[in-house]
Design a protein around this motif. Structure first.
Motif, PDB file in Angstrom:
ATOM      1  N   LEU A 206      42.409  48.895  36.471  1.00 57.85           N
ATOM      2  CA  LEU A 206      42.157  47.659  36.382  1.00 57.85           C
ATOM      3  C   LEU A 206      43.662  47.531  37.406  1.00 57.85           C
ATOM      4  O   LEU A 206      44.052  48.197  38.332  1.00 57.85           O
ATOM      5  CB  LEU A 206      43.240  47.087  35.346  1.00 57.85           C
ATOM      6  N   LYS A 207      43.787  46.737  37.892  1.00 56.42           N
ATOM      7  CA  LYS A 207      43.037  45.497  38.315  1.00 56.42           C
ATOM      8  C   LYS A 207      41.666  45.276  39.452  1.00 56.42           C
ATOM      9  O   LYS A 207      40.449  44.197  38.727  1.00 56.42           O
ATOM     10  CB  LYS A 207      43.809  44.718  38.615  1.00 56.42           C
TER      11      LYS A 207
ATOM     12  N   PHE B 143      37.409  45.629  38.128  1.00 56.77           N
ATOM     13  CA  PHE B 143      36.578  45.105  37.282  1.00 56.77           C
ATOM     14  C   PHE B 143      35.650  43.840  37.311  1.00 56.77           C
ATOM     15  O   PHE B 143      34.530  43.717  36.487  1.00 56.77           O
ATOM     16  CB  PHE B 143      38.180  43.710  36.321  1.00 56.77           C
TER      17      PHE B 143
ATOM     18  N   PHE C  46      39.320  50.721  29.445  1.00 55.81           N
ATOM     19  CA  PHE C  46      40.426  50.191  30.467  1.00 55.81           C
ATOM     20  C   PHE C  46      41.212  51.247  30.746  1.00 55.81           C
ATOM     21  O   PHE C  46      42.250  51.767  29.596  1.00 55.81           O
ATOM     22  CB  PHE C  46      40.522  49.137  30.443  1.00 55.81           C
TER      23      PHE C  46
ATOM     24  N   HIS D 178      45.217  51.104  33.345  1.00 45.96           N
ATOM     25  CA  HIS D 178      45.647  50.388  34.115  1.00 45.96           C
ATOM     26  C   HIS D 178      46.331  51.630  34.614  1.00 45.96           C
ATOM     27  O   HIS D 178      47.871  51.042  34.114  1.00 45.96           O
ATOM     28  CB  HIS D 178      45.934  48.718  33.471  1.00 45.96           C
TER      29      HIS D 178
ATOM     30  N   SER E  10      49.613  51.852  38.036  1.00 46.98           N
ATOM     31  CA  SER E  10      50.802  51.694  39.426  1.00 46.98           C
ATOM     32  C   SER E  10      51.219  52.546  39.594  1.00 46.98           C
ATOM     33  O   SER E  10      51.453  53.572  39.050  1.00 46.98           O
ATOM     34  CB  SER E  10      51.042  50.574  38.905  1.00 46.98           C
TER      35      SER E  10
ATOM     36  N   ASP F 198      36.680  52.432  39.973  1.00 42.55           N
ATOM     37  CA  ASP F 198      37.247  51.980  40.647  1.00 42.55           C
ATOM     38  C   ASP F 198      37.156  51.089  42.041  1.00 42.55           C
ATOM     39  O   ASP F 198      35.817  51.216  42.589  1.00 42.55           O
ATOM     40  CB  ASP F 198      39.141  53.105  41.202  1.00 42.55           C
TER      41      ASP F 198
ATOM     42  N   GLY G 163      36.626  41.399  43.543  1.00 37.67           N
ATOM     43  CA  GLY G 163      37.832  41.996  42.719  1.00 37.67           C
ATOM     44  C   GLY G 163      39.103  42.292  43.618  1.00 37.67           C
ATOM     45  O   GLY G 163      39.746  42.341  42.517  1.00 37.67           O
TER      46      GLY G 163
ATOM     47  N   ASP H  64      42.465  42.055  46.417  1.00 36.63           N
ATOM     48  CA  ASP H  64      42.776  41.177  46.494  1.00 36.63           C
ATOM     49  C   ASP H  64      44.422  41.227  47.179  1.00 36.63           C
ATOM     50  O   ASP H  64      44.147  42.429  48.170  1.00 36.63           O
ATOM     51  CB  ASP H  64      43.554  40.134  44.797  1.00 36.63           C
TER      52      ASP H  64
ATOM     53  N   HIS I 203      46.814  38.687  45.135  1.00 39.94           N
ATOM     54  CA  HIS I 203      46.478  37.894  44.322  1.00 39.94           C
ATOM     55  C   HIS I 203      45.389  36.809  44.208  1.00 39.94           C
ATOM     56  O   HIS I 203      45.528  35.922  43.944  1.00 39.94           O
ATOM     57  CB  HIS I 203      47.520  37.518  43.075  1.00 39.94           C
TER      58      HIS I 203
ATOM     59  N   ARG J 246      40.713  37.168  44.501  1.00 43.86           N
ATOM     60  CA  ARG J 246      39.556  38.321  43.442  1.00 43.86           C
ATOM     61  C   ARG J 246      38.449  38.078  43.751  1.00 43.86           C
ATOM     62  O   ARG J 246      37.080  38.435  43.315  1.00 43.86           O
ATOM     63  CB  ARG J 246      40.503  38.648  42.342  1.00 43.86           C
TER      64      ARG J 246
END
Length: 187
Positions: free
Chosen positions: A39-40, A43, A64, A66, A68, A99, A157, A159, A162, A165
């Motif tokens: 993620l993110k 998705f 899933f 996630h 960073s 991914d 998906g 971005d 944000h 997507r």
């Protein structure tokens, strides 16, 4: 000011390639297959891929992860933080990490090593987009949707701050000229 986004891969090209990838994965006949969407950004790709895998007659489970690797800037970091981990038992399972884009490879290498360390039988990578010229870690994708030019991509998906997507295609952001003319900076 809203950026200009040009289409790189349209809906039809994406749908055809995702279907082909599902067929490639089906031929490998994975054992106790677990799909792990990173993620993110993945998705939408992961959702479409597992539906195509179902149509190809495959049985699978989905999880899933996630992760960073970004701090305040836009450059990747060797510091990977786990924000959400796989909860299922991965022991003796074939896993496919899904991914959106394989660039530096740091995050996917970290995820792959983490799952192998927990007893996964194998861990393969399915990346919708591959930018091998950006690679910083020794990893490659086993299943690649498209080779990606060195552009900032959005949609499907992925971005930018944000936003974007939800686009049903993959586009790239056209660099804007700064006010007053001159050359644009960045990608």
């Amino acid at each position: 000011m809203t950026p200009t986004i040009n289409t790189l891969f349209d809906e039809d090209a994406i749908a055809a390639r995702v279907s082909d990838l599902a067929g490639e994965i089906a031929v490998s006949d994975p054992h106790r297959l677990l799909i792990v969407a990173v993620l993110k950004g993945s998705f939408i790709f992961a959702a479409d891929l597992v539906r195509e895998m179902h149509r190809a007659g495959m049985t699978l489970e989905m999880e899933f992860m996630h992760l960073s690797s970004y701090g305040a800037g836009t450059e990747g970091s060797d510091n990977i933080r786990v924000l959400r981990d796989v909860e299922s038992d991965v022991n003796d399972r074939d896993i496919i990490l899904v991914d959106d884009i394989l660039e530096s490879g740091r995050t996917l290498k970290f995820a792959k090593e983490r799952l192998l360390g927990r007893g996964a039988r194998s861990v393969r990578v399915a990346a919708l987009l591959d930018k091998p010229e950006k690679r910083k870690a020794a990893i490659s994708a086993d299943y690649v949707g498209f080779a990606c030019p060195d552009k900032f991509v959005v949609g499907y998906g992925m971005d930018m701050g944000h936003a974007w997507r939800q686009l049903p295609f993959i586009g790239y952001v056209v660099p804007q000229e700064p006010a007053g003319g001159g050359e644009a900076t960045g990608e």
